[in-house]
Design a protein around this motif. Structure first.
Motif, PDB file in Angstrom:
ATOM      1  N   GLY A   1       0.834  -1.198   0.000  1.00  0.00           N
ATOM      2  CA  GLY A   1       0.000   0.000   0.000  1.00  0.00           C
ATOM      3  C   GLY A   1       0.864   1.241   0.000  1.00  0.00           C
ATOM      4  O   GLY A   1       1.988   1.243  -0.504  1.00  0.00           O
ATOM      5  N   SER A   2       0.344   2.294   0.599  1.00  0.00           N
ATOM      6  CA  SER A   2       1.051   3.572   0.564  1.00  0.00           C
ATOM      7  C   SER A   2       1.793   3.889   1.853  1.00  0.00           C
ATOM      8  O   SER A   2       2.329   4.993   1.990  1.00  0.00           O
ATOM      9  CB  SER A   2       0.061   4.702   0.266  1.00  0.00           C
ATOM     10  N   MET A   3       1.834   2.958   2.801  1.00  0.00           N
ATOM     11  CA  MET A   3       2.518   3.251   4.058  1.00  0.00           C
ATOM     12  C   MET A   3       3.984   3.601   3.819  1.00  0.00           C
ATOM     13  O   MET A   3       4.509   4.563   4.403  1.00  0.00           O
ATOM     14  CB  MET A   3       2.416   2.058   5.010  1.00  0.00           C
TER      15      MET A   3
ATOM     16  N   ASN B   1      -3.657  -0.165   5.416  1.00  0.00           N
ATOM     17  CA  ASN B   1      -3.512  -0.026   3.969  1.00  0.00           C
ATOM     18  C   ASN B   1      -4.806  -0.341   3.223  1.00  0.00           C
ATOM     19  O   ASN B   1      -5.158   0.330   2.243  1.00  0.00           O
ATOM     20  CB  ASN B   1      -2.404  -0.947   3.458  1.00  0.00           C
TER      21      ASN B   1
ATOM     22  N   TYR C   1      -6.291   3.703   4.331  1.00  0.00           N
ATOM     23  CA  TYR C   1      -5.729   4.365   3.156  1.00  0.00           C
ATOM     24  C   TYR C   1      -6.405   3.896   1.873  1.00  0.00           C
ATOM     25  O   TYR C   1      -6.402   4.612   0.870  1.00  0.00           O
ATOM     26  CB  TYR C   1      -4.222   4.098   3.067  1.00  0.00           C
TER      27      TYR C   1
ATOM     28  N   MET D   1      -4.518  -0.664  -1.102  1.00  0.00           N
ATOM     29  CA  MET D   1      -4.002  -2.005  -1.307  1.00  0.00           C
ATOM     30  C   MET D   1      -5.115  -2.880  -1.857  1.00  0.00           C
ATOM     31  O   MET D   1      -6.219  -2.899  -1.301  1.00  0.00           O
ATOM     32  CB  MET D   1      -3.466  -2.607   0.006  1.00  0.00           C
TER      33      MET D   1
END
Length: 424
Positions: A74-76, A255, A259, A262
């Motif tokens: 994801g964007s973590m 994620n 967010y 994902m």
């Protein structure tokens, strides 16, 4: 000592011709069985390989591997990198500092030097090249910063040492925080000096508090994950294994459902990647445990204790001896293998010299972390070599100043134990 000589010769012979380390350890152990004056049935081999990894704390390894994979699915990871940019990207030649600070943040999540180096390298090395950095320097910076992942908790080598030595993994994690930060800051200072010396063209920008604040709040759910792990373990809320499971679940939930970046198709891929990395690490641990069991059965540790005790019982000389042994071992052995082999051999000597087992484990892990960037088998060097597409010789030349700085850090940590042990 005849058996020890036989297994060491066989081990280095197989490693020299390119046999994987786990297979080399197993074959060397079998040669030791045959050379021993005692009858050791070969049935011991599968028995020791299986029983050595039949350990609940070792389950923390796949969970922390999975946490790192979920984080990058994801964007973590991108949010952590964005916060690092906002924090130090404004200084002159700040990309080098960003790569180190990002690695320090990632270190608090992945626990694996190679995984950390690969994740940060894929983001930072192309960006540094575009800004005019030398490829060798960019690769060396990322590789060196990747070593912090095995010092700052959660550290997979620390988990391996805790299981092997039978000491508190939570205490090891706590002891590694300050040394990890010290190493990270030292690398950043070296980056500043080298970029100034080589006159890299990247211009400094202004620090923007609004951007810093924005990236902090956008990435706070990722940034607090290391604190979630450490305080959870130290507070007695969960064991290191449970912390790994909780961290993986946390990374997945944030994620996927917070967010929302994902995809479901990313989940099986994350499990497969984590499984492959775990299998590699655990296979090495099992093979090294078999190797160490043979040496223990031949009473090699007892003989070493007597030898060293006859040489000196001075605590600082013993620590210096350990530093030399660990540094040499790190040049040739994977950290998990070195820990599994050397701990039963050297821990009795450390205890006899009055050295705390937690501190002994810390200096072993810090020392072996340098092995990730020392030839001939420095794993981080091979990772960045593939990413940067640069010759191995050039990377080695560029990484030498980082090795020197990390050795100085190691000596400081070794001979001033209060730096790391004051809150353990």
């Amino acid at each position: 000592m005849t058996v020890a000589l036989v297994v060491l010769v066989v081990l280095f012979l197989f490693m020299f011709i390119g046999v994987p380390i786990a297979i080399s350890l197993i074959l060397a152990s079998i040669s030791g069985f045959l050379a021993s004056i005692y009858y050791i049935p070969l049935e011991v081999v599968p028995q020791r390989l299986i029983t050595s990894v039949d350990s609940f704390p070792l389950l923390a390894i796949p969970f922390f591997m999975l946490t790192g994979e979920f984080m990058m699915s994801g964007s973590m990871g991108r949010r952590i990198a964005a916060f690092a940019f906002a924090s130090v990207g404004w200084v002159k030649s700040g990309l080098a500092q960003v790569s180190t600070l990002t690695s320090m943040f990632f270190a608090g999540i992945s626990g694996s030097g190679a995984a950390d180096t690969a994740a940060v390298g894929k983001m930072m090395i192309p960006m540094m090249e575009q800004k005019g950095y030398d490829k060798g320097f960019a690769a060396a910076t990322v590789a060196s910063a990747g070593t912090i992942a095995v010092v700052i908790p959660p550290s997979i080598p620390m988990i391996v040492y805790g299981v092997t030595a039978g000491v508190s993994i939570g205490s090891l994690f706590t002891a590694g925080i300050v040394p990890g930060i010290l190493i990270g800051l030292s690398i950043m200072l070296l980056n500043y000096w080298l970029t100034k010396k080589n006159n890299y063209s990247e211009e400094a920008t202004k620090f923007e508090f609004a951007t810093f604040k924005k990236t902090f709040f956008e990435g706070i759910l990722a940034l607090i994950l290391p604190l979630f792990i450490i305080f959870g373990i130290r507070g007695g809320i969960f064991t290191p294994t449970e912390a790994g499971a909780a961290a993986a679940a946390y990374a997945f939930i944030i994620n996927k459902f917070v967010y929302k970046d994902m995809q479901w198709k990313d989940v099986p891929e994350a499990f497969i990647k984590a499984g492959k990395m775990t299998a590699m690490v655990v296979f090495i641990i099992a093979a090294a445990n078999l190797f160490g069991w043979l040496l223990t059965a031949e009473q090699i540790p007892h003989q070493l204790v007597q030898l060293v005790s006859g040489f000196s019982d001075n605590r600082y000389l013993v620590l210096l001896m350990f530093t030399v042994i660990f540094f040499i071992a790190g040049c040739f052995l994977n950290a998990s293998a070195a820990i599994t082999i050397l701990t039963p051999l050297l821990l009795p000597i450390a205890i006899a010299a009055g050295i705390d087992p937690i501190f002994f484990g810390l200096i072993m892990v810090v020392n072996l972390s340098i092995g990730l960037i020392t030839p001939p088998v420095g794993l981080d060097l091979f990772v960045v070599k593939g990413i940067a597409d640069v010759s191995y010789d050039k990377i080695i030349k560029s990484v030498i100043p980082f090795i020197i700085v990390m050795v100085v850090d190691l000596l400081i940590i070794t001979f001033f134990p209060a730096i790391s042990m004051f809150w353990v």
